[in-house]
Structures are given as structure tokens and as C-alpha cells.
Design a protein around this motif. Structure first.
Motif, mmCIF file in Angstrom:
data_model
loop_
_atom_site.group_PDB
_atom_site.id
_atom_site.type_symbol
_atom_site.label_atom_id
_atom_site.label_comp_id
_atom_site.label_asym_id
_atom_site.label_seq_id
_atom_site.Cartn_x
_atom_site.Cartn_y
_atom_site.Cartn_z
ATOM 1 N N VAL A 189 0.722 -1.216 -0.082
ATOM 2 C CA VAL A 189 -0.176 0.089 -0.020
ATOM 3 C C VAL A 189 0.924 1.250 -0.040
ATOM 4 C CG1 VAL A 189 -1.984 1.378 1.176
ATOM 5 C CG2 VAL A 189 -1.617 -1.118 1.505
ATOM 6 N N VAL A 190 0.732 2.029 -1.065
ATOM 7 C CA VAL A 190 1.559 3.062 -1.206
ATOM 8 C C VAL A 190 0.725 4.530 -1.288
ATOM 9 C CG1 VAL A 190 3.276 4.591 -2.713
ATOM 10 C CG2 VAL A 190 3.642 2.030 -2.485
ATOM 11 N N LEU A 191 0.834 5.274 -0.209
ATOM 12 C CA LEU A 191 -0.195 6.386 -0.242
ATOM 13 C C LEU A 191 0.667 7.645 -0.315
ATOM 14 C CD1 LEU A 191 -2.670 7.793 0.795
ATOM 15 C CD2 LEU A 191 -1.702 7.734 2.766
ATOM 16 N N GLU A 192 0.395 8.711 -1.436
ATOM 17 C CA GLU A 192 0.848 9.635 -1.806
ATOM 18 C C GLU A 192 0.270 10.662 -2.189
ATOM 19 O OE1 GLU A 192 4.022 10.559 -1.707
ATOM 20 O OE2 GLU A 192 5.036 8.500 -1.055
ATOM 21 N N HIS A 193 0.683 11.955 -2.112
ATOM 22 C CA HIS A 193 -0.021 13.147 -2.675
ATOM 23 C C HIS A 193 0.734 12.932 -4.343
ATOM 24 C CE1 HIS A 193 -1.343 16.024 0.113
ATOM 25 N NE2 HIS A 193 -0.546 15.404 1.001
ATOM 26 N N LEU A 194 0.155 13.435 -5.248
ATOM 27 C CA LEU A 194 0.446 13.256 -6.782
ATOM 28 C C LEU A 194 0.908 14.901 -7.294
ATOM 29 C CD1 LEU A 194 -1.679 10.603 -8.390
ATOM 30 C CD2 LEU A 194 0.265 10.526 -7.160
ATOM 31 N N ARG A 195 1.885 14.810 -8.114
ATOM 32 C CA ARG A 195 2.124 16.165 -8.919
ATOM 33 C C ARG A 195 0.924 16.551 -9.900
ATOM 34 N NH1 ARG A 195 7.915 16.681 -11.289
ATOM 35 N NH2 ARG A 195 8.516 16.431 -9.304
ATOM 36 N N ASP A 196 -0.182 16.722 -9.511
ATOM 37 C CA ASP A 196 -1.368 17.015 -10.414
ATOM 38 C C ASP A 196 -1.901 18.339 -10.185
ATOM 39 O OD1 ASP A 196 -2.656 16.871 -8.291
ATOM 40 O OD2 ASP A 196 -3.564 14.629 -8.480
ATOM 41 N N ALA A 197 -3.097 18.661 -10.951
ATOM 42 C CA ALA A 197 -3.562 20.078 -10.964
ATOM 43 C C ALA A 197 -4.023 20.302 -9.604
ATOM 44 C CB ALA A 197 -4.609 20.152 -12.026
ATOM 45 N N ARG A 198 -4.711 19.415 -9.011
ATOM 46 C CA ARG A 198 -5.318 19.536 -7.743
ATOM 47 C C ARG A 198 -4.459 19.760 -6.656
ATOM 48 N NH1 ARG A 198 -9.378 14.399 -8.099
ATOM 49 N NH2 ARG A 198 -10.914 15.119 -9.497
ATOM 50 N N ASN A 199 -3.297 19.166 -6.704
ATOM 51 C CA ASN A 199 -2.245 19.560 -5.741
ATOM 52 C C ASN A 199 -1.547 20.946 -5.916
ATOM 53 O OD1 ASN A 199 -2.112 17.268 -3.410
ATOM 54 N ND2 ASN A 199 -2.239 16.027 -5.121
ATOM 55 N N PHE A 200 -1.330 21.219 -7.125
ATOM 56 C CA PHE A 200 -0.851 22.449 -7.523
ATOM 57 C C PHE A 200 -1.749 23.835 -7.060
ATOM 58 C CE2 PHE A 200 -0.902 26.022 -10.663
ATOM 59 C CZ PHE A 200 0.482 26.498 -10.149
ATOM 60 N N ALA A 201 -2.982 23.410 -7.286
ATOM 61 C CA ALA A 201 -3.848 24.574 -6.792
ATOM 62 C C ALA A 201 -4.018 24.453 -5.190
ATOM 63 C CB ALA A 201 -5.397 24.219 -7.279
ATOM 64 N N ALA A 202 -3.580 23.754 -4.715
ATOM 65 C CA ALA A 202 -3.771 23.639 -3.063
ATOM 66 C C ALA A 202 -2.254 24.173 -2.471
ATOM 67 C CB ALA A 202 -3.789 21.882 -2.500
ATOM 68 N N TYR A 203 -1.349 23.580 -3.421
ATOM 69 C CA TYR A 203 0.244 23.845 -2.428
ATOM 70 C C TYR A 203 1.094 24.449 -3.690
ATOM 71 C CZ TYR A 203 -1.343 20.163 0.752
ATOM 72 O OH TYR A 203 -2.294 19.660 1.616
ATOM 73 N N ASN A 204 0.405 24.930 -4.471
ATOM 74 C CA ASN A 204 1.260 25.899 -5.582
ATOM 75 C C ASN A 204 2.744 25.432 -6.098
ATOM 76 O OD1 ASN A 204 3.063 27.758 -3.812
ATOM 77 N ND2 ASN A 204 1.147 27.951 -3.080
ATOM 78 N N ILE A 205 3.699 25.948 -5.772
ATOM 79 C CA ILE A 205 4.803 25.277 -6.328
ATOM 80 C C ILE A 205 5.414 24.234 -5.245
ATOM 81 C CG2 ILE A 205 5.671 27.405 -7.395
ATOM 82 C CD1 ILE A 205 7.695 27.859 -5.092
ATOM 83 N N GLY A 206 4.862 23.947 -4.128
ATOM 84 C CA GLY A 206 4.978 23.020 -3.219
ATOM 85 C C GLY A 206 4.652 21.596 -3.871
ATOM 86 N N PHE A 207 3.818 21.637 -4.966
ATOM 87 C CA PHE A 207 3.392 20.261 -5.393
ATOM 88 C C PHE A 207 4.662 19.585 -6.215
ATOM 89 C CE2 PHE A 207 3.735 22.055 -9.604
ATOM 90 C CZ PHE A 207 3.168 21.169 -10.636
ATOM 91 N N LEU A 208 5.666 20.467 -6.540
ATOM 92 C CA LEU A 208 6.906 19.918 -7.328
ATOM 93 C C LEU A 208 7.842 19.018 -6.329
ATOM 94 C CD1 LEU A 208 8.447 23.096 -8.800
ATOM 95 C CD2 LEU A 208 7.039 21.202 -9.876
ATOM 96 N N HIS A 209 7.415 18.741 -5.013
ATOM 97 C CA HIS A 209 7.884 17.940 -4.069
ATOM 98 C C HIS A 209 7.404 16.375 -4.483
ATOM 99 C CE1 HIS A 209 10.433 16.576 -0.881
ATOM 100 N NE2 HIS A 209 9.297 16.338 -0.117
ATOM 101 N N PHE A 210 6.163 16.505 -4.977
ATOM 102 C CA PHE A 210 5.547 15.181 -5.197
ATOM 103 C C PHE A 210 5.721 14.570 -6.649
ATOM 104 C CE2 PHE A 210 2.088 17.599 -3.029
ATOM 105 C CZ PHE A 210 2.689 17.507 -1.710
ATOM 106 N N PHE A 211 5.546 13.496 -6.908
ATOM 107 C CA PHE A 211 5.910 12.734 -8.076
ATOM 108 C C PHE A 211 4.455 12.519 -8.656
ATOM 109 C CE2 PHE A 211 9.356 11.165 -5.737
ATOM 110 C CZ PHE A 211 10.447 11.684 -6.466
#
Length: 249
Positions: A189-211
């Protein structure tokens, strides 16, 4: 062992506590902008900064405090039996091992921590480690030498940890070892944020820390793992349920 319950606003408070430098910088920029507002017309940028900060904290509260993420009901489909060998792997900050021990009291739980300050350089993790003690019996491991025999684990959990392995080759070796350690009918079971539009809207450039989802699928496929299903836990979190290639039941 005492039963763990999460406190109100614990998730968002931890985010502020462990990443205070970002919020301090935002406050300094806001103060500077207000002070020089008559010299430089930056009101729009200042309000955008405030809005982005409030939005990210609001989304974080929704994910880590208001949702049922830590109730772990989304894991009910795993049907973990008494005596099963389960493994929980973290990157230096562990909020789930005691929750797993409570959910599966008959299982045999091993906890691994792969945090290496020389390779995994997130300052927030270092701060978290000073506040939250490790789960009793936690074993410190190296991502290239996981101490699990072949075909020994029934379920391996990776909650918001695998993205801290920034090097692609290190990440591939890590997942190949985990696949080797799974029983034939085991699950990961792998739980992750994704580097996608939703996480960009939520975290702006912080979403680059995700894959991205595509990047994770490539990692899984190259390690010989297949996706049984993907569970969306809020629009901002994805849980991948994986199994060994060729062993689906």
C-alpha cells in the motif's frame, strides 16, 4: 499500549510547526509589501500570497484533520488475518504504526525507518523527529538493504514516505527489494500526494515535491509490481494497492 486518538487540528498544526520557515518568509514578504505599498503597487501579489497560504492550510486541515484518513477504514478490503506479517515503512516521521497495531492487533508488525539525513534532506522531517519519538522497536534501515527475507511479508505499508527518496535509481532499487519481500499473494500500500492540477491548486510550487501518477506507475512496473486498484482518499491523496506481477487472485 495506550490507544492513540488524534487531536483536533493536529495535522495542520504539525505542518505549520515543521515548516514554519515557509510561513515566516510569507509573513515577512507580506509585511514588507505593506510597508512599501505606496512605493510599489504590489497589493494584488500580496493578496495572492495570503490567499495561497490560507488555501494550502485549509486543504491540509481537510486532508489531515477533517477527512477519515487516519481512521484507516479505506484499508478494510485488505482482510489482514491474525498472525500476518505486516511492515510499516516511514521516512523519519511515523504517525501510523500505532494506528496499524490497533487496527490489526493479531498481526505481527515490523516498523522500518529509512531516513538518512545525508540523502533525505527535508528540514521538516528533522524537526518532526525531535518532537515525535519513534514507534517502539522501530528499525533504522538503508533503502538499498531492507532486512526482510524473500516472500516473508503479507502487507507492506508506505504512507507518505516513498517520495522522500528523491534519487530515481535509489527508488527503483528500494521497490525491487520490497517486491522480493512480498509473499505471492501479498499486497503493498503506497499512499502519496500526486504532482497534479489539484495539488498544484492547493500547494502551488510545493506540488513539485510530489511525483506524478505516471512516474509512480513507471516505478511500480519496473519493480515488477502491478496496481490492483487506486483509492482516492480526498481529491488530493492517492493510495495504490499493489501486488506482484502475475500473482493477482
Amino acid at each position: 499500549m495506550e490507544r492513540v486518538t488524534r487531536k483536533p487540528f493536529q495535522g495542520v498544526f504539525n505542518i505549520i510547526r515543521f515548516n514554519w520557515h515557509f510561513y515566516l518568509l510569507s509573513a515577512m514578504l507580506l509585511a514588507a509589501g505593506l510597508f512599501f505599498r505606496h512605493l510599489v503597487p504590489v497589493q494584488v501579489l500580496l493578496w495572492a500570497l495570503v490567499a495561497a497560504t490560507v488555501l494550502s492550510l485549509g486543504v491540509s486541515w481537510y486532508i489531515y484533520d477533517a477527512s477519515r484518513l487516519y481512521e484507516l477504514q479505506w484499508l478494510d478490503g485488505l482482510h489482514i488475518h491474525s498472525g500476518a506479517q505486516i511492515v510499516n515503512i516511514n521516512a523519519g516521521f511515523d504517525e501510523t504504526s500505532q494506528l496499524l497495531s490497533q487496527k490489526y492487533p493479531g498481526a505481527l508488525l515490523r516498523v522500518f525507518d529509512f531516513y538518512d539525513p545525508a540523502k533525505h534532506t527535508e528540514v521538516s522531517i528533522e524537526r518532526a523527529r525531535k518532537v515525535y519519538p519513534a514507534y517502539p522497536g522501530t528499525e533504522t534501515i538503508n533503502t538499498s538493504a531492507i532486512p526482510l527475507p524473500a516472500a516473508s511479508a503479507d502487507v507492506i505499508f508506505l504512507f507518505l514516505a516513498a517520495h522522500e527518496i528523491r534519487d530515481g535509481q535509489e527508488r527503483s532499487i528500494f521497490f525491487e527489494q520490497l517486491r522480493h519481500s512480498l509473499r505471492e499473494n501479498g499486497r503493498m500500500v503506497v499512499l502519496e500526494h500526486l504532482r497534479d492540477a489539484r495539488n498544484f491548486a492547493a500547494y502551488n510550487i510545493g506540488f513539485l515535491h510530489f511525483f506524478s501518477g505516471a512516474a509512480w506507475r513507471q516505478v511500480f512496473a519496473s519493480a515488477g509490481l502491478r496496481i490492483e486498484k487506486e483509492i482516492k482518499i480526498t481529491p488530493f491523496l492517492s493510495a495504490f494497492i499493489l501486488y506482484k506481477n502475475g500473482t493477482a487472485s
